[in-house]
Design a protein around this motif. Structure first.
Motif, short mmCIF file in Angstrom:
data_model
loop_
_atom_site.label_atom_id
_atom_site.label_comp_id
_atom_site.label_asym_id
_atom_site.label_seq_id
_atom_site.Cartn_x
_atom_site.Cartn_y
_atom_site.Cartn_z
N LYS A 1 -29.12 9.31 19.29
CA LYS A 1 -29.78 8.30 18.46
C LYS A 1 -31.29 8.55 18.39
O LYS A 1 -31.89 8.52 17.33
CB LYS A 1 -29.50 6.91 19.03
N ILE B 1 -20.33 9.24 15.43
CA ILE B 1 -19.95 8.88 14.06
C ILE B 1 -20.64 7.57 13.65
O ILE B 1 -21.17 7.46 12.55
CB ILE B 1 -18.42 8.82 13.92
N SER B 2 -20.67 6.62 14.58
CA SER B 2 -21.29 5.34 14.23
C SER B 2 -22.81 5.46 14.04
O SER B 2 -23.42 4.67 13.33
CB SER B 2 -20.95 4.26 15.27
N LEU B 3 -23.41 6.50 14.64
CA LEU B 3 -24.84 6.75 14.43
C LEU B 3 -25.09 7.47 13.11
O LEU B 3 -26.24 7.59 12.67
CB LEU B 3 -25.40 7.62 15.57
N GLY B 4 -24.03 7.99 12.50
CA GLY B 4 -24.20 8.67 11.22
C GLY B 4 -23.97 10.17 11.25
O GLY B 4 -24.16 10.85 10.25
N ASP C 1 -16.89 8.93 18.77
CA ASP C 1 -16.97 7.68 18.00
C ASP C 1 -18.40 7.18 17.93
O ASP C 1 -18.85 6.70 16.88
CB ASP C 1 -16.06 6.61 18.61
N ALA C 2 -19.12 7.28 19.05
CA ALA C 2 -20.53 6.85 19.08
C ALA C 2 -21.37 7.70 18.11
O ALA C 2 -22.20 7.15 17.36
CB ALA C 2 -21.08 6.94 20.50
N THR D 1 -21.81 13.58 11.27
CA THR D 1 -20.51 14.14 10.93
C THR D 1 -20.11 15.01 12.11
O THR D 1 -20.86 15.92 12.47
CB THR D 1 -20.60 14.99 9.65
#
Length: 175
Positions: free
Chosen positions: A33, A71-74, A68-69, A76
Motif C-alpha cells: 500500500k 487485489i483490494s489495494l488495486g 486478496d489484500a 492485478t
C-alpha cells in the motif's frame, strides 16, 4: 495532443519472488500500500494506470490472504504454481516459478497505456525489454537493492532506486 514526455501515466510491476529475496537480504519488508502511495500518490504528480504483482505459489490456496489484500489495494495479481527442481550440485530439491515472461508480456501488452514504469526487480533478464520500452520514450525506474541488482539492468534503466534509500517511505510498519 501534448508531447509524449509530458504525460505522467504510471504502471508498476512487482517481481514478487525477486523482491522477497531482496527484502530478506535487507532485513525489512515493504508495504504494498505504501509503495502505491509513494510512487503514485498525490505528491508524485503521476496517475497510476496499472499495478501488477507477480508471485510463485506452492498451491492454489497459498498466500490467499495476501493476494486478496493486494487485489483490494488495486494490484492485478499474476501467479504460477512453483515447480520442483532437483539441484545436482546441492542434491536438494528447490522450488521455482519464473514469471519474467508474464511480466514482459504485460509490459508490452499495456504499453499504450503508460509513459512511465516502475519495475521492482533486480533480474538482468529484463535488460532487453527495458531497452525496447525506452526506445518507445517510456521512462523506466528500477527498484532493487545492492547485491541483487544485475549490472546490465542497472545500466539499461533511466533511474535506479535502492530499496534502502526509500525505506522510510515504504517499509511495512505493523506486523
Amino acid at each position: 495532443m501534448p508531447s509524449h514526455h509530458l504525460l505522467n501515466r504510471l504502471s508498476i510491476f512487482v517481481d514478487g519472488n525477486n523482491m522477497f529475496y531482496a527484502q530478506q537480504k535487507n532485513g525489512w519488508f515493504f508495504d504494498p500500500k505504501r509503495v502505491l502511495e509513494y510512487f503514485a500518490g498525490e505528491k508524485s504528480g503521476l496517475s497510476l494506470v496499472n499495478a501488477f504483482w507477480y508471485t510463485g505459489l506452492k498451491d492454489p490456496q497459498d498466500q490467499r490472504g495476501f493476494r486478496d489484500a493486494l487485489i483490494s489495494l488495486g494490484y492485478t495479481v499474476r501467479y504460477k504454481i512453483l515447480k520442483e527442481y532437483y539441484d545436482d550440485t546441492s542434491g536438494r530439491y528447490s522450488q521455482k516459478a519464473n514469471l519474467d515472461i508474464e511480466i514482459v508480456v504485460d509490459m508490452f501488452n499495456t504499453v499504450e497505456q503508460y509513459d512511465r514504469v516502475v519495475l521492482f526487480s533486480g533480474d538482468g533478464d529484463f535488460e532487453r525489454a527495458i531497452e525496447l520500452l525506452r526506445s518507445k520514450n517510456t521512462h523506466i525506474t528500477v527498484v532493487s537493492t545492492e547485491g541483487m541488482i544485475a549490472r546490465e539492468l542497472r545500466n539499461a534503466t533511466d533511474r535506479y532506486i535502492d530499496l534502502n534509500n526509500v525505506r522510510a517511505s515504504i517499509e511495512k510498519l505493523d506486523n
